[in-house]
Structures are given as C-alpha cells and as structure tokens.
Design a protein around this motif. Structure first.
Motif, PDB file in Angstrom:
ATOM      1  N   GLY A  14     -29.747  -2.994  40.466  1.00 27.65           N
ATOM      2  CA  GLY A  14     -30.000  -2.226  41.677  1.00 27.65           C
ATOM      3  C   GLY A  14     -28.776  -1.867  42.477  1.00 27.65           C
ATOM      4  O   GLY A  14     -28.681  -0.770  43.034  1.00 27.65           O
ATOM      5  N   THR A  18     -27.809   1.962  43.174  1.00 28.38           N
ATOM      6  CA  THR A  18     -27.724   2.536  44.524  1.00 28.38           C
ATOM      7  C   THR A  18     -26.339   3.122  44.787  1.00 28.38           C
ATOM      8  O   THR A  18     -26.213   4.210  45.377  1.00 28.38           O
ATOM      9  N   ASP A  19     -25.290   2.425  44.342  1.00 24.00           N
ATOM     10  CA  ASP A  19     -23.940   2.972  44.528  1.00 24.00           C
ATOM     11  C   ASP A  19     -23.761   4.255  43.727  1.00 24.00           C
ATOM     12  O   ASP A  19     -23.124   5.216  44.200  1.00 24.00           O
ATOM     13  N   GLU A  22     -25.544   7.165  45.529  1.00 18.85           N
ATOM     14  CA  GLU A  22     -24.846   7.640  46.721  1.00 18.85           C
ATOM     15  C   GLU A  22     -23.536   8.343  46.374  1.00 18.85           C
ATOM     16  O   GLU A  22     -23.033   9.155  47.156  1.00 18.85           O
ATOM     17  N   LEU A  39     -29.060   6.077  50.910  1.00 18.62           N
ATOM     18  CA  LEU A  39     -30.320   5.362  50.853  1.00 18.62           C
ATOM     19  C   LEU A  39     -30.500   4.467  52.071  1.00 18.62           C
ATOM     20  O   LEU A  39     -29.539   3.861  52.552  1.00 18.62           O
ATOM     21  N   GLN A  43     -35.284   1.854  50.876  1.00 19.07           N
ATOM     22  CA  GLN A  43     -35.162   2.557  49.599  1.00 19.07           C
ATOM     23  C   GLN A  43     -34.286   1.778  48.629  1.00 19.07           C
ATOM     24  O   GLN A  43     -34.586   1.670  47.432  1.00 19.07           O
ATOM     25  N   ALA A  44     -33.188   1.240  49.150  1.00 24.59           N
ATOM     26  CA  ALA A  44     -32.299   0.450  48.293  1.00 24.59           C
ATOM     27  C   ALA A  44     -33.022  -0.784  47.762  1.00 24.59           C
ATOM     28  O   ALA A  44     -32.842  -1.174  46.601  1.00 24.59           O
ATOM     29  N   TYR A  47     -35.016   0.035  44.732  1.00 26.30           N
ATOM     30  CA  TYR A  47     -34.162   0.096  43.541  1.00 26.30           C
ATOM     31  C   TYR A  47     -33.797  -1.302  43.044  1.00 26.30           C
ATOM     32  O   TYR A  47     -33.811  -1.577  41.838  1.00 26.30           O
ATOM     33  N   LEU A  84     -36.207  10.282  47.132  1.00 28.38           N
ATOM     34  CA  LEU A  84     -35.884   9.018  46.481  1.00 28.38           C
ATOM     35  C   LEU A  84     -36.201   9.089  44.991  1.00 28.38           C
ATOM     36  O   LEU A  84     -35.375   8.686  44.152  1.00 28.38           O
ATOM     37  N   GLN A  88     -33.891   9.005  41.457  1.00 28.28           N
ATOM     38  CA  GLN A  88     -34.147   8.123  40.326  1.00 28.28           C
ATOM     39  C   GLN A  88     -34.264   8.900  39.024  1.00 28.28           C
ATOM     40  O   GLN A  88     -33.866   8.412  37.963  1.00 28.28           O
TER      41      GLN A  88
END
Length: 539
Positions: A14, A18-19, A22, A39, A43-44, A47, A84, A88
């Motif tokens: 995750g 996430t990184d 972004e 995010l 939201q993060a 993930y 979101l 993904q």
C-alpha cells in the motif's frame, strides 16, 4: 497512518502504491485539473488494506499473495470513489500491482525499468514486500450503464492524458485503452456484455448496490469473478449504501462469510436521526470524512430536497446508511447501539425465545437474563451459535443439532421460561415441555395479532428509550434479522412482522422478541427473586 484503526502492523504494498499514484496520477477535472492527485488518509488506508500481503506469501503467487481476494468500498455520493478507482486502474495497468518477493535491503522500484521515463524511484525497507507490474493486464471497468462507467473511465482518461502517464500510455480511446505491455482497459455494462468470460486481471465494479438479479448484473459479477480466478486477478466494488430489500451484489458481498474480502464501510453514528437537519449535518461530517473537496452545504441542499420525496434514498446516497424504504420495524443502527457483549455465567437465570423453520427460513434460539441482557448461546464441541441456516445443513434444519442445543442450554442455565413458536416444531416443543414442565416451555404463536404486536412494541420500546437497561451481545446474524423486519399492517393500528423479501430472514429477530417477552413475564411472575440455596437448617 494514525489513529486506533490506522496502525499498520502487517506487510503491504500500500505505501508503494500510494506513493506511485501520487507521483503519476493527476486530478482529472475542476479548478485543480492537472495537479498531482493527492490521496486522503481514508483513501490511502483503502490501498493499504487492499494491497495487504500475507506474511507467508511467495514470489510467483498472484491473488493468493494478498490477504484479500477482493474489496468493497461503501461511501456516499461525491466522496471521491470514481477518481480513486481510476487511479487504481492505472496501478493495475502499468504500476506496482503484484507481489514480487521480500526486500533484503537496497532494492528499488525504478520507473525506468518498467518503461516509464519519469525517473521516479521508491526504495524498499528490508523485509518490505516488493512489487512488479502485470505482464499483460486485462481490465474491465464495469457498471450497470455506460453513464455509470463514466464515474471511473471519464476520470481515468484525463488522469492519464494530463500527467506523467501520457508518455507511457499515449492514446486513450472512447471505448477502450490499449496499454504498452499488450494489455487493455475495456468497458462492460448491462447492455454490452460481449467481453464477459475473458481472463481478466482486474475488475473495478461500480455501484454494485444496484446490481441485482432483476437487471442481470449478478450474473455479470459472478462471471467476472470466475475470469479473475482463472488469472489470479482481483476485483474492487465501490458503491453507495444499498436498499437491503433488493439483495444486491454489494449486499451479498457485505454479508458474505468469506474471510478474504475486505469491507470498508464507514457507518454513521446510530444515535443521530437523518430526518433532523442539525443531526443530518453531523452525519455528513462523519461519512464524508477528510474529503476536503466536498461542500457540505451543497450536500445538505441536495439531501433536503430528496428527503421530501424519498427519505430512505437520501439517507443511503448522502448519509451512507443501509436502510430500506417505509415500514422498517427497528433500524439496525438503534439496535447496534445496545451492543455490550459480556459473559453470562453458568447457572444464570434466563428466558428463551425460539423461532423454528424446516427448509427455507432460519431456526433461531436466543436467551435473555432477567436484568435485560440478550444473547445467542453456543453449543457443542465447536461452540456453534444457536442459529441454523438450512443452506449450511444440506437444505434442511438439523433437528438433532437443535435438540442437542436445547439440552445444553437447559443444563447450563436456569431456564425459567421458553416461548417457542410451534409451527414445524410441535413435537419437539411437546418433548421439551415433558422434560422441563409446561409452565416453563410455552407454545407462543406469533400469528396472534394483538399479542405479537404488543411483544414487538415492548422490545422496540426497550431498545430505543433513552434510559433503557436492555443490552445484547452484538450477534451479527440477529442484528441483520432485526434490520430486515418490516411492519405488516393489521386492523386497530396493529402490525405483524414480515420479511421485505424472501432472502431477508427475520427469525433471529422473532426469537429476540419472544425471549424479551418471556423475560418480562418472568419478572412479573416474581421469577427474578433469588433461588433458595437448597440447604435445610435444622434447629
């Protein structure tokens, strides 16, 4: 990640995902279009959970490397589910979507090694799970209608076109996107199902709260899951709260007993009433959380207008509450507020409520202490709960199991009243009355309008009044059955309880009503007084 529910004590891709999002995805529209897509914490966290890796995972495993085979995200309208999910889709198309072993130290995700010239690098910590992209991803963005697929697809295209992904994915079409690794992203709707049956790697399913048998979307969901299983792929469902009378795909996922499904549903506070404007505002603050772009004044205006015509729909769309239409007997949120699980010691004085069936409905036995604590007892070597679904027993309620449970309950506790609804169970109730006495085991017919109405009203009042001492064990099946119960009008302003639909069982709710009625009658009869010790003092 902070807070009591945001502590990460497990391996996950995750943080990498996430990184990566972004660094590669941009805001698809609005005043900030083209800016990096940031995010929120909520939201993060989704993930982090969806990409949670099993500690025993091995390189080469696909879906089985992850804790969750699929995920369900339930949030109100405008929370940000579409963008979101679009991000993904980008991850699953060209990003770090698969488990690739465990880092020993010094390893990196370097975008240049995966065809992306942006120069972004992520350095793994020792022991952290590493990732790799799908070699040939096949993704199906799926919704009931083409307009609904736009929630995801219309956010995905500018997210790619206006940011760093444009170099990697130079062409995005109206109906599909061809990926640089030979994969593609397609659209599937109820009217465009020709691609069903393909060996897909990722399927985002949007608004599954309206996917039902009637609109043939249950078949779509099941077919896609079979395709995912063949490829080791995974799915994500996103939806508003659903009407539980419709037995939607979202409801089935939420109520499934599967342990490898992640369910992210933010429940609003059960003690707040959606019809009261000041309390509705508090509900909106909770369910929209850290979605900074949401104007709560605009949400209030939409909700207030919709609530005039369809209060339940407003509560589902904007309040994130799983509610049916009119006729609900007791809102599950109010029932849930009374949950305070505790241990009931052997020998405790209790009453019992029993509602039986044979081949369709559930059979349920609930107990209540005379100080107002209700619970589902367990029995047998496996400590099974005393609620039997015929589907778990070859299509018919296991009567020997039920009678074994009765024997254990009467042995373990001091049962002073058992109210049992006789249909299908006349002989068994006669046997129990012979063993324990006709004053203890009582035939209590639930089809009697005056008596059943009064008993239902008694439990309803004791659950909802402010100073009530009533509490329960938080049994999930009982809670679901309570929420399923609907009022069916009868003369003189009375009602009986019914199911909203054939699949919505209410048997544990009926057993709860009978146990509570038995407790009230037992107290009135003075049976809550301490029992004699059984010792005789000789002077």
């Amino acid at each position: 990640m902070t807070g009591p529910e945001r502590v990460v004590s497990f391996p996950t891709l995750g943080f990498l995902v996430t990184d990566w999002v972004e660094a590669h995805c941009v805001i698809p529209d609005g005043f900030h279009v083209g800016s990096p897509y940031q995010l929120t914490d909520e939201q993060a966290w989704f993930y982090v959970q969806h990409y949670r890796v099993r500690p025993e995972a091995k390189r080469g495993q696909l879906a089985t490397a992850f804790q969750h085979r699929r995920s369900l995200l339930v949030r109100p309208q405008k929370w940000g589910k579409g963008p979101l999910t679009a991000s993904q889709v980008a991850v699953e198309g060209v990003g770090p979507a698969l488990f690739a072993g465990w880092a020993e130290g010094g390893e990196t995700w370097d975008c240049r090694e995966h065809g992306c010239g942006c120069g972004w690098v992520y350095e793994y910590e020792p022991g952290e799970p590493m990732a790799m992209p799908w070699p040939t991803p096949l993704i199906q963005v799926t919704a009931f209608s083409e307009e609904q697929t736009g929630n995801i697809y219309d956010a995905l295209r500018p997210m790619i076109e206006k940011g760093p992904l444009a170099e990697l994915i130079p062409k995005t079409g109206e109906e599909f996107i061809r990926l640089p690794n030979g994969g593609r992203i397609d659209i599937v709707t109820s009217s465009a199902q020709s691609r069903l049956g393909q060996r897909v790697t990722f399927v985002p399913q949007d608004e599954t709260g309206i996917w039902t048998e009637a609109n043939k979307m249950v078949r779509v969901a099941e077919t896609q899951r079979r395709g995912l299983a063949g490829m080791g792929g995974r799915a994500v469902e996103t939806t508003n709260a659903w009407d539980p009378s419709e037995n939607s795909v979202a409801q089935r996922t939420f109520e499934s007993r599967a342990k490898d499904v992640y369910r992210d549903y933010l429940k609003p506070p059960g003690d707040l009433r959606y019809e009261v404007k000041s309390e509705r505002r508090k509900i909106h603050r909770v369910v929209y959380g850290d979605s900074w772009w949401v104007d709560l004044d605009a949400i209030e205006a939409e909700a207030a207008e919709l609530i005039e015509k369809d209060p339940a729909q407003a509560e589902r769309f904007f309040g994130n509450r799983i509610v049916s239409g009119s006729g609900t007997w007791l809102h599950q949120d109010r029932w849930d507020l009374r949950a305070e699980p505790r241990e009931v010691p052997d020998g405790a004085t209790v009453t019992a409520g029993f509602d039986g069936s044979d081949i369709d409905d559930h059979t349920a036995l609930r107990l209540e202490t005379l100080d107002g604590y209700q619970f589902t007892p367990t029995y047998g070597p496996d400590r099974r709960p005393t609620i039997w679904d015929p589907a778990d027993w070859g299509g018919q309620v296991p009567r020997l199991e039920v009678m074994a449970a009765f024997d254990e309950v009467f042995t373990r506790y001091h049962v002073v009243r058992l109210y049992g609804d006789p249909p299908y169970w006349e002989s068994e109730l006669d046997t129990l009355a012979e063993r324990h006495g006709a004053k203890v085991v009582v035939r209590w017919y639930t089809h009697r309008v005056a008596q059943m109405h009064a008993a239902a009203e008694r439990l309803l009042t004791d659950v909802t009044k402010a100073d009530s001492d009533f509490r329960h064990d938080g049994c999930e099946i009982a809670a679901t059955h309570v929420g399923n119960a609907r009022k069916s009008a009868r003369p003189a302003g009375r009602y009986l309880l019914r199911k909203a639909d054939h699949h919505q069982k209410i048997d544990a709710a009926m057993a709860s009503i009978l146990a509570h009625e038995a407790a009230g009658d037992a107290i009135a009869a003075g049976l809550n007084r301490p029992r004699p010790s059984g010792r005789m003092l000789v002077l």
